[in-house]
Design an enzyme around this catalytic site. Sequence first.
Site, PDB file in Angstrom:
ATOM      1  N   GLU A 268       0.472  -1.393  -0.019  1.00 54.40           N
ATOM      2  CA  GLU A 268       0.038   0.060  -0.072  1.00 54.40           C
ATOM      3  C   GLU A 268       1.368   1.074  -0.081  1.00 54.40           C
ATOM      4  O   GLU A 268       1.590   1.559   0.902  1.00 54.40           O
ATOM      5  CB  GLU A 268      -1.133  -0.062   1.409  1.00 54.40           C
ATOM      6  CG  GLU A 268      -2.017   0.972   0.966  1.00 54.40           C
ATOM      7  CD  GLU A 268      -2.800   1.392   2.278  1.00 54.40           C
ATOM      8  OE1 GLU A 268      -2.203   0.570   3.633  1.00 54.40           O
ATOM      9  OE2 GLU A 268      -3.268   1.942   2.556  1.00 54.40           O
ATOM     10  N   CYS A 302      -1.643   8.634   2.774  1.00 60.35           N
ATOM     11  CA  CYS A 302      -1.621   8.488   1.130  1.00 60.35           C
ATOM     12  C   CYS A 302      -2.289   9.142   0.672  1.00 60.35           C
ATOM     13  O   CYS A 302      -2.941   8.890  -0.594  1.00 60.35           O
ATOM     14  CB  CYS A 302      -1.284   7.210   0.540  1.00 60.35           C
ATOM     15  SG  CYS A 302      -2.314   5.868   1.413  1.00 60.35           S
ATOM     16  N   GLU A 401       4.588  13.797  -4.295  1.00 60.54           N
ATOM     17  CA  GLU A 401       3.677  13.488  -3.356  1.00 60.54           C
ATOM     18  C   GLU A 401       4.540  14.594  -2.001  1.00 60.54           C
ATOM     19  O   GLU A 401       5.560  13.990  -2.170  1.00 60.54           O
ATOM     20  CB  GLU A 401       3.526  11.891  -2.446  1.00 60.54           C
ATOM     21  CG  GLU A 401       2.954  11.967  -1.949  1.00 60.54           C
ATOM     22  CD  GLU A 401       2.534  10.185  -1.036  1.00 60.54           C
ATOM     23  OE1 GLU A 401       3.454   9.397  -1.382  1.00 60.54           O
ATOM     24  OE2 GLU A 401       2.061   9.659  -0.206  1.00 60.54           O
TER      25      GLU A 401
END
Length: 415
Positions: A268, A302, A401
Amino acid sequence: MTTTSASGTPDWAALADSVSAPTDLLIGGAWRGGSARMPVVSPIDGRVVSEVAVGGAAEIDAAVAAARASFEDRRWAGMSPMDRKDVLIRWANLAMEHADDLAVLHALEMGKPAREARAVDMRAVYRTLRWYGEACDKVLDEMPKVADDAWAMIEREPAGVVGAITPWNFPLTIAAWKIAPALAVGCSMVLKPAENSPLSALYLAQLGLEAGLPEGVLNVVNGTGAEAGHALASHGDVDVLTFTGSTATGRAVVAASAASNLKRTWLELGGKGANVVFPDADLDKAATMVAWSIFYNAGQMCSAGSRLIVHESVKDVIVDAVLRIAERTQPDNPLAADAPMGAIVSSRQLDSIHGIVTEGLRDSGTLLTGGSPVRVDSGGSYYPPTIVDDVRPDSMLAQREIFGPVLAVSTFTDE
Ligand code: ADP
């Protein structure tokens, strides 16, 4: 015991002073020291709150061996599903009884408001342990009749030894997502928590023993990613690895699996989610969701909505509303009763956020609010809600990110 204020909410600062979590490694049901000790530095004020034992390849080896032994002699996998269920449900209940302690440990080690950890993370831990506990004696083998004279048989087997590597942004929620299903089906485990947030995981593991987990079924080895994490990912006797963390580390983990025993590996990883707002949306609701999805947990998710792609005809309305929410979501001490946003996990992460914002602004965009660390005198790590307008979709702020409370705004004119 929790000190409670007149309003009925715990006095988080008092609890932070009195809470105590294990600081050793849990291997084969016993607490033991590692190869070194490492400080846990609180992002609240930069204070060292604890020194925890750190493991390397040798400790991971010992933990995997303990997990393997407990799996092979079936002390857990061989228990009746109803008995496994009782342990997991007892564990859920204990976690709830100790939820204030666990919440304040979240605040101390990774900086989210204790109130929020109590309300959100602890509820998730409780529900996850209960849900999988209940599944133990309900999701079982099957024998469907597939023809008049034939039955098929489906037998579900535990995979064996599961390695779990967790991040610091939701230290126990994500640990519970990994631990509960693996244990429910009878696997044995080695958990490697993030180096920033080992205390809550150790505390939760201690409650697991109290709930009746047999020795060796859950082992916890703190340590750095490069040593303990890598040793677990490349161990030849781990059957399954479950990992949540950055995309770069995800690549390293898959490479380690490939270079060792090709263990099944579940990832993940990172994200750069966008909220897209059209003119016919309920603009108030849309603005609230846009703000929440990037400011919650200080954007360290995330799944954060780190981009806003908004139709140009409603951009000003939406951006003004998000700016107003940003104003009242300024970071505060995570132990305060009503902190709307807490600290950034570490000074390293704070530098990373600020570095990307600074460099990104040179590439594209206009800073509307935020943009540099705040509460600097506290000694902790705090970054305010930051909104950058007119970000070019191919530029750094729209692509990288950031893992912080930073929203990149761009517009569109048609679908
Ligand atoms: P961050 O940079 O935000 O800490 P990471 O993805 O590096 O995110 O960390 C997530 C988890 O992965 C942590 O428990 C960390 O210790 C671990 N980790 C880091 N590097 C490695 C690696 N090379 N192999 C295995 N685990 C690692």
